[in-house]
Scaffold this motif. Structure first.
Motif, PDB file in Angstrom:
ATOM      1  N   MET A   1       0.850  -1.183   0.000  1.00  0.00           N
ATOM      2  CA  MET A   1       0.000   0.000   0.000  1.00  0.00           C
ATOM      3  C   MET A   1       0.896   1.247   0.000  1.00  0.00           C
ATOM      4  SD  MET A   1      -2.757   1.229   2.861  1.00  0.00           S
ATOM      5  CE  MET A   1      -1.709   0.929   4.240  1.00  0.00           C
ATOM      6  N   LYS A   2       0.665   2.128  -0.951  1.00  0.00           N
ATOM      7  CA  LYS A   2       1.453   3.358  -1.037  1.00  0.00           C
ATOM      8  C   LYS A   2       0.858   4.412  -0.108  1.00  0.00           C
ATOM      9  CE  LYS A   2       3.589   6.486  -4.155  1.00  0.00           C
ATOM     10  NZ  LYS A   2       3.495   7.297  -5.308  1.00  0.00           N
ATOM     11  N   THR A   3       1.726   5.137   0.583  1.00  0.00           N
ATOM     12  CA  THR A   3       1.263   6.176   1.504  1.00  0.00           C
ATOM     13  C   THR A   3       1.963   7.496   1.199  1.00  0.00           C
ATOM     14  OG1 THR A   3       2.964   5.634   3.128  1.00  0.00           O
ATOM     15  CG2 THR A   3       0.834   4.532   3.379  1.00  0.00           C
ATOM     16  N   MET A   4       1.311   8.597   1.609  1.00  0.00           N
ATOM     17  CA  MET A   4       1.885   9.938   1.440  1.00  0.00           C
ATOM     18  C   MET A   4       1.452  10.812   2.605  1.00  0.00           C
ATOM     19  SD  MET A   4       1.287  10.945  -2.536  1.00  0.00           S
ATOM     20  CE  MET A   4       2.654  11.986  -2.931  1.00  0.00           C
ATOM     21  N   THR A   5       2.253  11.835   2.885  1.00  0.00           N
ATOM     22  CA  THR A   5       1.836  12.819   3.882  1.00  0.00           C
ATOM     23  C   THR A   5       0.856  13.788   3.209  1.00  0.00           C
ATOM     24  OG1 THR A   5       3.598  14.378   3.366  1.00  0.00           O
ATOM     25  CG2 THR A   5       4.082  12.719   5.056  1.00  0.00           C
ATOM     26  N   LEU A   6       0.082  14.481   4.028  1.00  0.00           N
ATOM     27  CA  LEU A   6      -0.863  15.469   3.483  1.00  0.00           C
ATOM     28  C   LEU A   6      -0.128  16.536   2.690  1.00  0.00           C
ATOM     29  CD1 LEU A   6      -3.538  16.356   6.178  1.00  0.00           C
ATOM     30  CD2 LEU A   6      -3.860  15.242   4.000  1.00  0.00           C
ATOM     31  N   LYS A   7       1.001  16.988   3.216  1.00  0.00           N
ATOM     32  CA  LYS A   7       1.753  18.065   2.553  1.00  0.00           C
ATOM     33  C   LYS A   7       2.193  17.638   1.157  1.00  0.00           C
ATOM     34  CE  LYS A   7       5.616  21.163   3.185  1.00  0.00           C
ATOM     35  NZ  LYS A   7       6.792  21.517   3.938  1.00  0.00           N
ATOM     36  N   GLU A   8       2.766  16.439   1.036  1.00  0.00           N
ATOM     37  CA  GLU A   8       3.219  15.942  -0.270  1.00  0.00           C
ATOM     38  C   GLU A   8       2.055  15.833  -1.247  1.00  0.00           C
ATOM     39  OE1 GLU A   8       6.759  12.884   1.157  1.00  0.00           O
ATOM     40  OE2 GLU A   8       4.703  12.161   0.992  1.00  0.00           O
ATOM     41  N   TYR A   9       0.962  15.246  -0.787  1.00  0.00           N
ATOM     42  CA  TYR A   9      -0.194  15.012  -1.655  1.00  0.00           C
ATOM     43  C   TYR A   9      -0.817  16.329  -2.112  1.00  0.00           C
ATOM     44  CZ  TYR A   9      -4.329  12.687  -3.503  1.00  0.00           C
ATOM     45  OH  TYR A   9      -5.319  12.227  -4.321  1.00  0.00           O
ATOM     46  N   GLU A  11       0.621  19.307  -2.313  1.00  0.00           N
ATOM     47  CA  GLU A  11       1.508  20.008  -3.245  1.00  0.00           C
ATOM     48  C   GLU A  11       1.441  19.372  -4.629  1.00  0.00           C
ATOM     49  OE1 GLU A  11       5.333  19.935  -1.345  1.00  0.00           O
ATOM     50  OE2 GLU A  11       4.794  21.589   0.001  1.00  0.00           O
ATOM     51  N   LEU A  12       1.317  18.059  -4.676  1.00  0.00           N
ATOM     52  CA  LEU A  12       1.248  17.341  -5.940  1.00  0.00           C
ATOM     53  C   LEU A  12      -0.043  17.658  -6.703  1.00  0.00           C
ATOM     54  CD1 LEU A  12       2.660  15.108  -7.691  1.00  0.00           C
ATOM     55  CD2 LEU A  12       1.259  13.466  -6.444  1.00  0.00           C
ATOM     56  N   LYS A  14      -2.290  20.256  -5.890  1.00  0.00           N
ATOM     57  CA  LYS A  14      -2.710  21.655  -5.733  1.00  0.00           C
ATOM     58  C   LYS A  14      -4.051  21.775  -5.000  1.00  0.00           C
ATOM     59  CE  LYS A  14       0.536  23.298  -8.721  1.00  0.00           C
ATOM     60  NZ  LYS A  14       1.528  22.253  -8.585  1.00  0.00           N
ATOM     61  N   ILE A  15      -4.134  21.140  -3.830  1.00  0.00           N
ATOM     62  CA  ILE A  15      -5.339  21.163  -2.983  1.00  0.00           C
ATOM     63  C   ILE A  15      -4.964  21.784  -1.646  1.00  0.00           C
ATOM     64  CG2 ILE A  15      -7.115  19.750  -1.878  1.00  0.00           C
ATOM     65  CD1 ILE A  15      -6.398  17.533  -3.844  1.00  0.00           C
ATOM     66  N   ALA A  16      -5.906  22.481  -1.030  1.00  0.00           N
ATOM     67  CA  ALA A  16      -5.669  23.030   0.307  1.00  0.00           C
ATOM     68  C   ALA A  16      -5.666  21.887   1.325  1.00  0.00           C
ATOM     69  CB  ALA A  16      -6.740  24.043   0.656  1.00  0.00           C
ATOM     70  N   LYS A  17      -4.678  21.898   2.224  1.00  0.00           N
ATOM     71  CA  LYS A  17      -4.560  20.825   3.222  1.00  0.00           C
ATOM     72  C   LYS A  17      -5.786  20.746   4.124  1.00  0.00           C
ATOM     73  CE  LYS A  17      -0.520  21.767   4.990  1.00  0.00           C
ATOM     74  NZ  LYS A  17       0.702  21.750   5.780  1.00  0.00           N
ATOM     75  N   THR A  18      -6.295  21.901   4.545  1.00  0.00           N
ATOM     76  CA  THR A  18      -7.436  21.889   5.467  1.00  0.00           C
ATOM     77  C   THR A  18      -8.668  21.289   4.811  1.00  0.00           C
ATOM     78  OG1 THR A  18      -7.877  24.181   4.840  1.00  0.00           O
ATOM     79  CG2 THR A  18      -6.678  23.827   6.882  1.00  0.00           C
ATOM     80  N   THR A  19      -8.877  21.585   3.531  1.00  0.00           N
ATOM     81  CA  THR A  19     -10.029  21.022   2.807  1.00  0.00           C
ATOM     82  C   THR A  19      -9.919  19.512   2.707  1.00  0.00           C
ATOM     83  OG1 THR A  19     -10.106  23.045   1.503  1.00  0.00           O
ATOM     84  CG2 THR A  19     -11.367  21.189   0.679  1.00  0.00           C
ATOM     85  N   LEU A  20      -8.736  19.030   2.356  1.00  0.00           N
ATOM     86  CA  LEU A  20      -8.530  17.586   2.216  1.00  0.00           C
ATOM     87  C   LEU A  20      -8.678  16.891   3.570  1.00  0.00           C
ATOM     88  CD1 LEU A  20      -7.847  15.309   0.247  1.00  0.00           C
ATOM     89  CD2 LEU A  20      -5.448  15.688   0.777  1.00  0.00           C
ATOM     90  N   LEU A  21      -8.126  17.490   4.608  1.00  0.00           N
ATOM     91  CA  LEU A  21      -8.228  16.911   5.949  1.00  0.00           C
ATOM     92  C   LEU A  21      -9.679  16.840   6.403  1.00  0.00           C
ATOM     93  CD1 LEU A  21      -6.608  15.749   8.254  1.00  0.00           C
ATOM     94  CD2 LEU A  21      -6.379  18.039   9.192  1.00  0.00           C
ATOM     95  N   PHE A  22     -10.459  17.885   6.095  1.00  0.00           N
ATOM     96  CA  PHE A  22     -11.882  17.905   6.430  1.00  0.00           C
ATOM     97  C   PHE A  22     -12.601  16.714   5.796  1.00  0.00           C
ATOM     98  CE2 PHE A  22     -16.187  19.113   5.055  1.00  0.00           C
ATOM     99  CZ  PHE A  22     -16.785  19.319   6.284  1.00  0.00           C
ATOM    100  N   HIS A  23     -12.333  16.461   4.518  1.00  0.00           N
ATOM    101  CA  HIS A  23     -13.002  15.354   3.822  1.00  0.00           C
ATOM    102  C   HIS A  23     -12.506  14.000   4.316  1.00  0.00           C
ATOM    103  CE1 HIS A  23     -15.634  17.372   0.989  1.00  0.00           C
ATOM    104  NE2 HIS A  23     -14.720  18.326   0.952  1.00  0.00           N
ATOM    105  N   LYS A  55     -10.117  13.402  -2.467  1.00  0.00           N
ATOM    106  CA  LYS A  55      -9.911  14.407  -3.527  1.00  0.00           C
ATOM    107  C   LYS A  55     -11.087  14.401  -4.500  1.00  0.00           C
ATOM    108  CE  LYS A  55      -7.322  13.533  -6.938  1.00  0.00           C
ATOM    109  NZ  LYS A  55      -6.626  13.327  -8.150  1.00  0.00           N
ATOM    110  N   ASP A  56     -11.582  13.228  -4.851  1.00  0.00           N
ATOM    111  CA  ASP A  56     -12.737  13.129  -5.747  1.00  0.00           C
ATOM    112  C   ASP A  56     -13.974  13.755  -5.120  1.00  0.00           C
ATOM    113  OD1 ASP A  56     -11.168  11.895  -7.608  1.00  0.00           O
ATOM    114  OD2 ASP A  56     -11.844   9.868  -7.125  1.00  0.00           O
ATOM    115  N   ARG A  57     -14.135  13.596  -3.813  1.00  0.00           N
ATOM    116  CA  ARG A  57     -15.267  14.217  -3.108  1.00  0.00           C
ATOM    117  C   ARG A  57     -15.206  15.741  -3.218  1.00  0.00           C
ATOM    118  NH1 ARG A  57     -18.408  11.471   1.293  1.00  0.00           N
ATOM    119  NH2 ARG A  57     -18.825  13.630   1.775  1.00  0.00           N
ATOM    120  N   ILE A  58     -13.997  16.294  -3.108  1.00  0.00           N
ATOM    121  CA  ILE A  58     -13.828  17.753  -3.209  1.00  0.00           C
ATOM    122  C   ILE A  58     -14.233  18.215  -4.605  1.00  0.00           C
ATOM    123  CG2 ILE A  58     -12.133  19.628  -3.234  1.00  0.00           C
ATOM    124  CD1 ILE A  58     -10.512  17.931  -1.179  1.00  0.00           C
TER     125      ILE A  58
END
Length: 65
Positions: A1-9, A11-12, A14-23, A55-58
């Protein structure tokens, strides 16, 4: 299973971290581990599959605006 930090994802994709974390919280996707990025504190990592779902939900929400 591939994993990433919120910051990396975010930046890759172009999504706001708070929005992604909320979802991620709304979908009840907790972090699947942590990595030691700096000496101060660890960074949490999520599975890329879960990050893609959130990300798809956003994007679907933006279409409805």
């Amino acid at each position: 299973m591939k994993t990433m930090t919120l910051k990396e994802y975010c930046e890759l994709h172009k999504i706001a971290k708070t929005t992604l974390l909320f979802h991620l919280e709304k979908l009840n996707f907790p972090p699947c581990g942590s990595v030691q990025v700096s000496r101060r504190r660890p960074s949490y990592v999520w599975s890329v599959d879960n990050l893609n779902i959130a990300k798809d939900r956003i994007k679907h929400r933006m279409v409805g605006l």
